[in-house]
Design an enzyme around this catalytic site. Structure first.
Site, PDB file in Angstrom:
ATOM      1  N   CYS A 120      24.562   1.755  45.906  1.00  0.00           N
ATOM      2  CA  CYS A 120      24.566   2.222  47.288  1.00  0.00           C
ATOM      3  C   CYS A 120      23.129   2.511  47.692  1.00  0.00           C
ATOM      4  CB  CYS A 120      25.434   3.478  47.423  1.00  0.00           C
ATOM      5  SG  CYS A 120      25.796   3.920  49.146  1.00  0.00           S
ATOM      6  N   CYS A 130      24.382   5.172  53.990  1.00  0.00           N
ATOM      7  CA  CYS A 130      24.691   4.194  52.939  1.00  0.00           C
ATOM      8  C   CYS A 130      24.308   2.767  53.298  1.00  0.00           C
ATOM      9  CB  CYS A 130      26.181   4.258  52.606  1.00  0.00           C
ATOM     10  SG  CYS A 130      26.700   5.863  51.961  1.00  0.00           S
ATOM     11  N   LYS A 196      37.747   5.419  49.404  1.00  0.00           N
ATOM     12  CA  LYS A 196      36.808   6.541  49.378  1.00  0.00           C
ATOM     13  C   LYS A 196      36.921   7.299  50.699  1.00  0.00           C
ATOM     14  CE  LYS A 196      31.912   7.694  48.693  1.00  0.00           C
ATOM     15  NZ  LYS A 196      30.571   7.133  48.430  1.00  0.00           N
ATOM     16  N   ARG A 206      25.734  16.045  47.018  1.00  0.00           N
ATOM     17  CA  ARG A 206      24.591  15.779  47.882  1.00  0.00           C
ATOM     18  C   ARG A 206      23.377  16.586  47.465  1.00  0.00           C
ATOM     19  NH1 ARG A 206      28.407  15.228  53.277  1.00  0.00           N
ATOM     20  NH2 ARG A 206      29.326  13.241  52.585  1.00  0.00           N
ATOM     21  N   LYS A 249      38.538   7.956  45.382  1.00  0.00           N
ATOM     22  CA  LYS A 249      37.591   9.075  45.391  1.00  0.00           C
ATOM     23  C   LYS A 249      37.796   9.874  46.675  1.00  0.00           C
ATOM     24  CE  LYS A 249      32.649  10.175  45.221  1.00  0.00           C
ATOM     25  NZ  LYS A 249      31.273   9.649  45.188  1.00  0.00           N
ATOM     26  N   SER A 275      32.314  16.269  42.685  1.00  0.00           N
ATOM     27  CA  SER A 275      31.476  17.457  42.480  1.00  0.00           C
ATOM     28  C   SER A 275      32.125  18.739  42.958  1.00  0.00           C
ATOM     29  CB  SER A 275      30.136  17.256  43.186  1.00  0.00           C
ATOM     30  OG  SER A 275      30.333  17.069  44.596  1.00  0.00           O
TER      31      SER A 275
END
Length: 329
Positions: A120, A130, A196, A206, A249, A275
């Site tokens: 990406c 992206c 996603k 991030r 995801k 995360s």
């Protein structure tokens, strides 16, 4: 009281019978460990919102890769964080970029480890989106596809085992497959982030990847969390374009989607334990509200039960140690 004919508890009384009746198995081989690679040497920069996760220089990444291999993990996935960022993310497709050098270094020291590279532009662009932004504040899908193909070829030339496009650009799998095949890298598989969502659970990532958008958000190309049928449409498109593995995801809030995807394809399915999911458990453990080992292994098992063949998780190193200690490694 009349006797009960059906007593499911009979098979739960003994550890041996519980083991024999277990329907879902989790091992280190199912786990993929994400690593955030930065420039320079001898650097470990803790990610404050993800306790236990560091940004690592290439030499430190080699050490972590050796540990992952020794623990029997299924593989690792690399995310690169360059010193220099620009609107076109040039470092992403530089043959001597941070990811390409990390691939070569890890393969030189741990050639047997299965090595995946996230594919990406968001970590490499100064705007954090992206893809190429053109016109103003709009990601140009088709211009981005050309760059994704270039990145994939440089990763293949460096020695990657699999590429994992994550930007949710329309047609990305087909474009990357064409670029790899044209460069005589037909054997490199594609693990597509096929489903996603534009999720609130990405916040700590991030911090780790230094890729927060400088304007707007990513809802114009990532999926609405409310949508289920759209996920199956995205899946079908990636299957048609030649994906070798498909991913959902995030993982934990989308177990229903993992199951939907599993029922629609015979291809391997990956789940990303993201995360925010990791950070919530770490915070609860820190406050004494949850027992870490049992909670993590239960969560990872839920991904397997839903139908995931592989799980990308920041818990991978710890989970592998716990599984081996329990005789499941």
């Amino acid at each position: 009281m009349a006797s009960l004919t059906h007593r499911p508890r009979r098979l739960r009384r003994h550890p041996a019978s519980r083991d024999m009746m277990r329907e879902t198995f989790l091992s280190p081989a199912h786990l993929i460990y994400p690593m955030f690679v930065v420039e320079d040497e001898a650097r470990r920069i803790p990610v404050a919102s993800m306790p236990g996760v560091d940004q690592v220089s290439i030499d430190e990444a080699v050490k972590d890769a050796k540990r992952a291999y020794e623990l029997g993990l299924g593989g690792v996935i690399l995310f690169g964080i360059p010193d220099h960022k620009d609107p076109a993310g040039h470092d992403a497709y530089d043959p001597n970029g941070v990811v390409q050098r990390a691939i070569r270094a890890i393969k030189a020291e741990v050639p047997e480890l299965y090595l995946i590279a996230d594919l990406c532009l968001c970590e490499f662009t100064d705007h954090g989106h992206c893809g190429i932004v053109h016109p103003v504040d709009t990601v140009d899908n088709d211009a981005t596809l050309k760059l994704l193909g270039r990145i994939a070829v440089t990763y293949a030339q460096a020695g990657i085992d699999m590429v994992a496009p994550s930007g949710m650009m329309d047609g990305m799998v087909e474009a990357i497959r064409h670029a790899l095949d044209s460069a005589e890298h037909e054997s490199i598989p594609i693990m597509a982030y096929s489903v996603k969502y534009a999720s609130a659970f990405y916040g700590p990532f991030r911090d780790a990847a230094d890729n927060a958008p400088s304007f707007g958000d990513r809802r114009a190309y990532q999926m609405d969390p409310a949508n289920r049928q759209e996920a199956l449409r995205e899946l079908e498109l990636d299957l048609e374009q030649g994906a070798d593995v498909v991913m959902v995801k995030p993982g934990l809030p989308y177990l229903d989607i993992i199951r939907d995807v599993r029922e629609r394809t015979h291809l391997p399915v990956a789940a990303y334990n993201v995360s925010g999911e990791y950070a919530m458990i770490k915070a609860a453990v820190h406050n004494g509200w949850l027992e870490e080992e049992r909670t993590v292994l239960e969560m990872l098992t839920s991904f397997r039960r839903a139908g995931a063949n592989m799980i990308l998780t920041y818990h991978a190193l710890d989970a592998a140690q716990w599984l081996r200690a329990a005789g499941n490694g």
